[in-house]
Design an enzyme around this catalytic site. Structure first.
Site, PDB file in Angstrom:
ATOM      1  N   THR A  14       0.830  -1.200   0.000  1.00  0.00           N
ATOM      2  CA  THR A  14       0.000   0.000   0.000  1.00  0.00           C
ATOM      3  C   THR A  14       0.867   1.253   0.000  1.00  0.00           C
ATOM      4  OG1 THR A  14      -1.837  -1.077   1.130  1.00  0.00           O
ATOM      5  CG2 THR A  14      -1.710   1.317   1.319  1.00  0.00           C
ATOM      6  N   ARG A  21       1.696   7.263  -6.520  1.00  0.00           N
ATOM      7  CA  ARG A  21       0.606   8.171  -6.898  1.00  0.00           C
ATOM      8  C   ARG A  21       0.917   9.611  -6.508  1.00  0.00           C
ATOM      9  NH1 ARG A  21      -2.704   3.556  -5.548  1.00  0.00           N
ATOM     10  NH2 ARG A  21      -2.921   4.226  -3.382  1.00  0.00           N
ATOM     11  N   CYS A  42      -5.544 -13.219   4.534  1.00  0.00           N
ATOM     12  CA  CYS A  42      -6.804 -13.671   5.121  1.00  0.00           C
ATOM     13  C   CYS A  42      -7.481 -14.749   4.277  1.00  0.00           C
ATOM     14  CB  CYS A  42      -7.746 -12.476   5.311  1.00  0.00           C
ATOM     15  SG  CYS A  42      -7.059 -11.195   6.378  1.00  0.00           S
ATOM     16  N   PRO A 276      15.366   9.003  12.716  1.00  0.00           N
ATOM     17  CA  PRO A 276      14.954   9.863  11.611  1.00  0.00           C
ATOM     18  C   PRO A 276      14.946   9.118  10.272  1.00  0.00           C
ATOM     19  CG  PRO A 276      16.527  11.013  13.008  1.00  0.00           C
ATOM     20  CD  PRO A 276      16.488   9.596  13.488  1.00  0.00           C
ATOM     21  N   TYR A 426     -34.149   0.950   5.803  1.00  0.00           N
ATOM     22  CA  TYR A 426     -35.100  -0.105   6.176  1.00  0.00           C
ATOM     23  C   TYR A 426     -35.887  -0.573   4.965  1.00  0.00           C
ATOM     24  CZ  TYR A 426     -39.693  -1.949   7.406  1.00  0.00           C
ATOM     25  OH  TYR A 426     -40.834  -2.692   7.450  1.00  0.00           O
TER      26      TYR A 426
END
Length: 563
Positions: A14, A21, A42, A276, A426
């Site tokens: 990531t 980007r 997973c 750092p 709902y």
């Protein structure tokens, strides 16, 4: 600018994509010890069980596809062996060729993850002893099952990976036993809510040996003995170590980075380490728990991905902050779904918080629409302030969306009472006009305003049976005959007003029904006639599940395993 990333799975991948980007000119190099990047940890148990059939589905990206899309140099089977902060270099070994070299960086991101915990016990390292972390681990286990057709397996540990493996191996027809020192599966849940998980795995033929300490492993009769303290060994054709994970921070420690809980890497909210130009993300870092503010190590994919993005933002001149982890999680356990967010009651009390809970058993959607199924919800909130602290839900449908609503409510700082005001979607196939989340808010509001008082399962054993209080079960006679708590007399709620003369005035009345709704109504009737009434939190269904689990646990302790 040159950025080196150690680890190419959730957080590292990531971070690499986000860096590109934000900066088209940055040189980005990722070193990954395994042969795969950006793979779906997973999903590994589901490939072993055959639910996921294509092994390529486990890898979201390959080094080639990552380079084509992002121009990131992904080097698999390359192990970083040392970090040299003073020189701003890392030592790297190419595992396939044995070549060793130094790589310079301007910024370094550590995303080493966590390794399956392997205690120093006799027999660790046996051929029939497995762990599950990488794609290679997965292939090794699947190939072994395919070649040897084991009939039985012992899983040491009762967390996410263990339960997912238990289900998948059971579906393959194997006899499955779970053994661990804690007396419940799935620590994010309180013991009373874990009882429903225990019931589901038992229903599918999985045996539990909880509260047992594993002392080692030994080969015998073509299989493995799992040696237990003060109990006979458990024998199986194969064993999986799934007792948890340990932050993989040897490099960080040797480089002089500050370490925290469980040897995790200490970072600030910008994901900066104590050194750092070195950042750290994912399962290897120490974070703040969003609810308690205490230091924590929370190994989940969602936080790792967010942290990778935040580190990349800050490397590129931004000012992104990680606000903390809530531990929101969900797991499929055969037909059951179990989910949690925030802190449970047990951990809230350990953190020094004064808490209360409400427990309810609503339908997943409108009762008149076919197919609705019960779920059990437990809401944890702070006494006095009614700050929402956490929630746990077990059920069959609609669990995931309710836990996500509650996770968002905790993040937004809503009180438990404010749940009643949420405007939730709902339609009869999906919910009720008063959603279960709204219902939880109504219940807390009733407690806060004094409309109802409640008692909990831990209070039942202390209730006097000397006539000084009235114990009342307001279910139907048929329900009562099917099982009830000793000492509770039966007056159905719809007959209560006509039979008030059977309930002595001046004595507290403790009321129970199947789910807590009818007993709440009974408490309101009794209050209207001057009685002091207490409603049982969760109802008899909840009581029965928890007490039955405790009974089986006691038998398991005595016999060494569920019988």
């Amino acid at each position: 600018m040159k950025v080196v990333i150690i680890g190419g799975v959730a957080g590292g991948a990531t971070a690499a994509a986000r860096l590109r980007r934000l900066d088209e000119t940055a040189e980005i190099v990722v070193f990954e010890r395994s042969g795969y990047v950006s793979y779906a940890n997973c999903g590994l148990p589901y490939y072993i069980g055959g639910v996921i059939e294509d092994p390529e589905a486990l890898t979201l990206q390959t080094p080639e596809s990552f380079f084509a899309r992002f121009r990131v140099d992904m080097r698999v089977r390359h192990e970083v062996t040392a970090i040299h902060p003073d020189q701003k270099t890392v030592s790297v070994k190419a595992l396939e060729t044995g070549e060793e070299f130094e790589e310079h960086y301007d910024k370094l991101i550590l995303s080493p993850g966590a390794s399956p915990t392997q205690p120093r016990l006799p027999g660790v390292g046996l051929e029939k002893l497995f762990t599950l972390r990488t794609v290679e681990d997965t292939f090794r286990m699947k190939d072994y099952i395919h070649a040897h057709h084991p009939k039985s397996v012992v899983l040491a540990g009762g967390g996410f990976i263990s339960l997912e493996l238990a289900e998948n191996l059971r579906e393959l027809g194997m006899e499955v036993t779970i053994v661990q020192r804690p007396k419940q599966l799935m620590n994010p849940f309180d013991p009373d809510m874990a009882a429903f998980i225990h019931g589901e795995v038992r229903r599918h033929g999985i045996r539990l040996a909880l509260g047992h300490t594993v002392e080692g492993f030994a080969e015998r009769d073509g299989g493995v003995d799992v040696l237990r303290k003060d109990a006979v060994p458990l024998h199986a054709d194969m064993v999986v170590l799934a007792i948890g994970v340990t932050p993989d921070t040897v490099l960080a420690k040797e480089a002089g980075l500050e370490l925290g809980l469980k040897g995790s890497i200490v970072v600030n909210d910008r994901m900066e380490t104590s050194v750092p130009d070195i950042y750290a993300v994912g399962d290897a870092v120490q974070v703040k728990h969003f609810v308690t503010g205490q230091d924590a190590v929370i190994s989940l994919a969602g936080p790792a991905n967010k942290q990778g993005r935040i580190a990349a933002d800050n490397i590129c001149g931004g000012d992104s902050r990680y606000l903390g982890s809530q531990g929101s999680s969900v797991i499929k356990v055969f037909d059951l779904t179990a989910a949690a967010t925030g802190v449970n009651e047990t951990n809230a009390k350990k953190a020094g918080l004064a808490v209360d809970t409400v427990i309810l058993s609503p339908m997943s959607h409108a009762g008149y629409y076919p197919g609705g199924k019960l779920m059990t919800m437990k809401l944890v909130f702070e006494q006095g302030t009614y700050r929402l602290l956490g929630a746990q839900i077990v059920g069959y449908e609609g669990v995931d969306k309710r836990i996500d609503v509650l996770a968002a409510a905790i993040h937004a700082g809503l009180t438990a009472i404010q749940l009643k005001d949420l405007d939730l979607a709902y339609a009869p196939p999906y919910s009720s006009a008063k959603d279960p989340v709204n219902m939880a808010g109504f219940m807390v509001e009733n407690l806060a305003s004094g409309v109802v008082k409640q008692f909990h399962i831990e209070d039942v054993s202390a209730l006097p049976h000397d006539g000084s209080v009235t114990l009342l079960d307001v279910r139907t006679p048929q329900e009562y005959a099917g099982g009830h708590i000793e000492g509770f007399r039966n007056i159905p709620v719809d007959e209560l007003r006509e039979r008030l003369d059977e309930i002595e005035k001046g004595k507290p009345v403790y009321v129970i029904c199947q789910s807590g709704l009818r007993s709440y109504i009974a408490c309101r009737v009794l209050a209207g006639y001057g009685y002091e009434a207490y409603n049982f939190a969760g109802g008899f269904r909840f009581y029965d599940a928890v007490t039955n689990d405790r009974r089986l646990m006691e038998q398991s302790t005595a016999c060494g395993m569920d019988q």
